[in-house]
Design a protein around this motif. Sequence first.
Motif, PDB file in Angstrom:
ATOM      1  N   ALA A  69       0.830  -1.207   0.000  1.00  0.00           N
ATOM      2  CA  ALA A  69       0.000   0.000   0.000  1.00  0.00           C
ATOM      3  C   ALA A  69       0.866   1.259   0.000  1.00  0.00           C
ATOM      4  CB  ALA A  69      -0.926  -0.007   1.212  1.00  0.00           C
ATOM      5  N   LYS A  70       1.940   1.258   0.779  1.00  0.00           N
ATOM      6  CA  LYS A  70       2.858   2.398   0.818  1.00  0.00           C
ATOM      7  C   LYS A  70       3.543   2.586  -0.528  1.00  0.00           C
ATOM      8  CE  LYS A  70       2.720   3.956   5.104  1.00  0.00           C
ATOM      9  NZ  LYS A  70       2.365   5.359   5.410  1.00  0.00           N
ATOM     10  N   PHE A  71       3.879   1.484  -1.165  1.00  0.00           N
ATOM     11  CA  PHE A  71       4.536   1.528  -2.469  1.00  0.00           C
ATOM     12  C   PHE A  71       3.619   2.179  -3.507  1.00  0.00           C
ATOM     13  CE2 PHE A  71       6.552  -0.094  -6.286  1.00  0.00           C
ATOM     14  CZ  PHE A  71       7.891  -0.130  -5.937  1.00  0.00           C
ATOM     15  N   LYS A  72       2.345   1.792  -3.507  1.00  0.00           N
ATOM     16  CA  LYS A  72       1.395   2.360  -4.469  1.00  0.00           C
ATOM     17  C   LYS A  72       1.160   3.847  -4.180  1.00  0.00           C
ATOM     18  CE  LYS A  72      -0.964   0.164  -7.060  1.00  0.00           C
ATOM     19  NZ  LYS A  72      -1.922  -0.952  -6.987  1.00  0.00           N
ATOM     20  N   GLU A  73       1.110   4.223  -2.895  1.00  0.00           N
ATOM     21  CA  GLU A  73       0.951   5.628  -2.525  1.00  0.00           C
ATOM     22  C   GLU A  73       2.146   6.444  -3.015  1.00  0.00           C
ATOM     23  OE1 GLU A  73      -0.130   7.941   1.571  1.00  0.00           O
ATOM     24  OE2 GLU A  73       1.705   6.726   1.613  1.00  0.00           O
ATOM     25  N   TRP A  79       3.765  10.401  -9.846  1.00  0.00           N
ATOM     26  CA  TRP A  79       3.023  10.863 -11.022  1.00  0.00           C
ATOM     27  C   TRP A  79       2.734  12.360 -10.940  1.00  0.00           C
ATOM     28  CZ3 TRP A  79       1.919   8.865 -15.655  1.00  0.00           C
ATOM     29  CH2 TRP A  79       2.076   7.492 -15.845  1.00  0.00           C
ATOM     30  N   ARG A  80       2.618  12.882  -9.750  1.00  0.00           N
ATOM     31  CA  ARG A  80       2.367  14.324  -9.599  1.00  0.00           C
ATOM     32  C   ARG A  80       3.660  15.129  -9.525  1.00  0.00           C
ATOM     33  NH1 ARG A  80      -1.678  11.746  -6.447  1.00  0.00           N
ATOM     34  NH2 ARG A  80      -0.402  11.831  -4.560  1.00  0.00           N
ATOM     35  N   ALA A  98       1.911  18.592  -8.221  1.00  0.00           N
ATOM     36  CA  ALA A  98       2.409  18.094  -6.935  1.00  0.00           C
ATOM     37  C   ALA A  98       2.090  19.070  -5.817  1.00  0.00           C
ATOM     38  CB  ALA A  98       3.914  17.870  -7.013  1.00  0.00           C
ATOM     39  N   THR A  99       1.962  18.532  -4.609  1.00  0.00           N
ATOM     40  CA  THR A  99       1.734  19.344  -3.414  1.00  0.00           C
ATOM     41  C   THR A  99       2.827  19.039  -2.396  1.00  0.00           C
ATOM     42  OG1 THR A  99       0.400  17.664  -2.289  1.00  0.00           O
ATOM     43  CG2 THR A  99      -0.756  19.157  -3.808  1.00  0.00           C
ATOM     44  N   ALA A 100       2.849  19.816  -1.337  1.00  0.00           N
ATOM     45  CA  ALA A 100       3.804  19.562  -0.261  1.00  0.00           C
ATOM     46  C   ALA A 100       3.588  18.180   0.345  1.00  0.00           C
ATOM     47  CB  ALA A 100       3.677  20.637   0.821  1.00  0.00           C
ATOM     48  N   ALA A 101       2.352  17.706   0.349  1.00  0.00           N
ATOM     49  CA  ALA A 101       2.048  16.378   0.883  1.00  0.00           C
ATOM     50  C   ALA A 101       2.729  15.285   0.063  1.00  0.00           C
ATOM     51  CB  ALA A 101       0.541  16.155   0.918  1.00  0.00           C
ATOM     52  N   ASP A 102       2.838  15.491  -1.249  1.00  0.00           N
ATOM     53  CA  ASP A 102       3.519  14.512  -2.098  1.00  0.00           C
ATOM     54  C   ASP A 102       5.003  14.433  -1.753  1.00  0.00           C
ATOM     55  OD1 ASP A 102       1.252  13.761  -3.660  1.00  0.00           O
ATOM     56  OD2 ASP A 102       1.434  15.662  -4.744  1.00  0.00           O
ATOM     57  N   LEU A 103       5.614  15.591  -1.542  1.00  0.00           N
ATOM     58  CA  LEU A 103       7.033  15.599  -1.164  1.00  0.00           C
ATOM     59  C   LEU A 103       7.226  14.936   0.200  1.00  0.00           C
ATOM     60  CD1 LEU A 103       8.046  19.191  -2.307  1.00  0.00           C
ATOM     61  CD2 LEU A 103       8.434  17.028  -3.497  1.00  0.00           C
ATOM     62  N   ASN A 107       9.731  11.911   1.440  1.00  0.00           N
ATOM     63  CA  ASN A 107      10.592  12.014   2.623  1.00  0.00           C
ATOM     64  C   ASN A 107      10.309  10.905   3.629  1.00  0.00           C
ATOM     65  OD1 ASN A 107      11.902  14.322   1.699  1.00  0.00           O
ATOM     66  ND2 ASN A 107      10.430  15.705   2.657  1.00  0.00           N
ATOM     67  N   ASP A 108       9.045  10.603   3.838  1.00  0.00           N
ATOM     68  CA  ASP A 108       8.673   9.576   4.815  1.00  0.00           C
ATOM     69  C   ASP A 108       9.117   8.181   4.384  1.00  0.00           C
ATOM     70  OD1 ASP A 108       7.523  11.522   6.392  1.00  0.00           O
ATOM     71  OD2 ASP A 108       5.459  11.087   5.768  1.00  0.00           O
ATOM     72  N   ALA A 109       9.283   8.002   3.086  1.00  0.00           N
ATOM     73  CA  ALA A 109       9.662   6.680   2.574  1.00  0.00           C
ATOM     74  C   ALA A 109      11.151   6.390   2.724  1.00  0.00           C
ATOM     75  CB  ALA A 109       9.255   6.553   1.108  1.00  0.00           C
ATOM     76  N   VAL A 110      11.947   7.419   2.999  1.00  0.00           N
ATOM     77  CA  VAL A 110      13.385   7.206   3.183  1.00  0.00           C
ATOM     78  C   VAL A 110      13.589   6.464   4.502  1.00  0.00           C
ATOM     79  CG1 VAL A 110      15.639   8.282   3.497  1.00  0.00           C
ATOM     80  CG2 VAL A 110      13.992   9.272   1.880  1.00  0.00           C
ATOM     81  N   GLY A 111      14.149   5.290   4.399  1.00  0.00           N
ATOM     82  CA  GLY A 111      14.326   4.456   5.585  1.00  0.00           C
ATOM     83  C   GLY A 111      15.530   3.556   5.442  1.00  0.00           C
ATOM     84  N   PRO A 112      15.526   2.413   6.121  1.00  0.00           N
ATOM     85  CA  PRO A 112      16.674   1.506   6.074  1.00  0.00           C
ATOM     86  C   PRO A 112      16.860   0.896   4.699  1.00  0.00           C
ATOM     87  CG  PRO A 112      14.829   0.473   7.188  1.00  0.00           C
ATOM     88  CD  PRO A 112      14.447   1.909   6.988  1.00  0.00           C
ATOM     89  N   MET A 113      18.109   0.712   4.328  1.00  0.00           N
ATOM     90  CA  MET A 113      18.455   0.107   3.040  1.00  0.00           C
ATOM     91  C   MET A 113      18.762  -1.374   3.233  1.00  0.00           C
ATOM     92  SD  MET A 113      18.616   2.510   0.591  1.00  0.00           S
ATOM     93  CE  MET A 113      19.972   2.190  -0.550  1.00  0.00           C
ATOM     94  N   PRO A 114      18.669  -2.152   2.143  1.00  0.00           N
ATOM     95  CA  PRO A 114      19.131  -3.540   2.240  1.00  0.00           C
ATOM     96  C   PRO A 114      20.612  -3.578   2.623  1.00  0.00           C
ATOM     97  CG  PRO A 114      17.930  -3.180   0.199  1.00  0.00           C
ATOM     98  CD  PRO A 114      18.161  -1.835   0.808  1.00  0.00           C
ATOM     99  N   ARG A 115      20.988  -4.577   3.387  1.00  0.00           N
ATOM    100  CA  ARG A 115      22.373  -4.681   3.837  1.00  0.00           C
ATOM    101  C   ARG A 115      23.197  -5.485   2.844  1.00  0.00           C
ATOM    102  NH1 ARG A 115      22.446  -7.222   9.588  1.00  0.00           N
ATOM    103  NH2 ARG A 115      24.691  -6.858   9.259  1.00  0.00           N
ATOM    104  N   PRO A 116      24.297  -4.894   2.328  1.00  0.00           N
ATOM    105  CA  PRO A 116      25.183  -5.676   1.457  1.00  0.00           C
ATOM    106  C   PRO A 116      25.969  -6.698   2.279  1.00  0.00           C
ATOM    107  CG  PRO A 116      26.105  -3.498   1.840  1.00  0.00           C
ATOM    108  CD  PRO A 116      24.763  -3.506   2.497  1.00  0.00           C
TER     109      PRO A 116
END
Length: 199
Positions: A69-73, A79-80, A98-103, A107-116
Amino acid sequence: MTSRDGGSHIFDSGSFALELFLTGGPPPWDRYEILHEPADLAAWLPESHLALELPLGVDDFRITARDFAKFKEFRQALWRIVPGLTGSPKQLPGVDPATAADLQIVNDAVGPMPRPQVSSNGEKRWETPVTGAQVLSIAAREMVDLIGTDKAKRVRMCEGGNCYLMFYDTSRPGNRRWCSMQRCGNRHKVGNYRSRHYE
């Protein structure tokens, strides 16, 4: 890439985040939708830009319903956001600015990365399973770079008359105009040839 008329051509989005446009979007782009459930995303990822550096298989991903669901959001926000980066005069049908909410979604999606990791045979690989949140974080970090740096100047929309594919121009001179030379680039050349020889 295969178009709706059955023709195939090479399209390089230049970016994993921008490659998400190929999976569908808001109307009228929902007719291209291929992500209907988490398993669809897990099946698509091994063929995406994400796996170019380190190959991954379907079973290497763990995508929860919440991740999906987060991915689709996130994709809807792109797209905007992205059309405004391209500088193209074309307006995407059915897509609001686009709106500030889109940005904030980015920002909220930035999180932990896969570990090499280093495997027993000395090869670099990702620690698996790779979660949906980690996949989303990769795309979000790319978008932060594209939006917040000079890289934004290389985000393009195809100049084809009725083509709205968007990409990151990785060419050395930075003058890519077409989604694909096999498709829109060739159509442009044919159009120019006909206008010169049949007018």
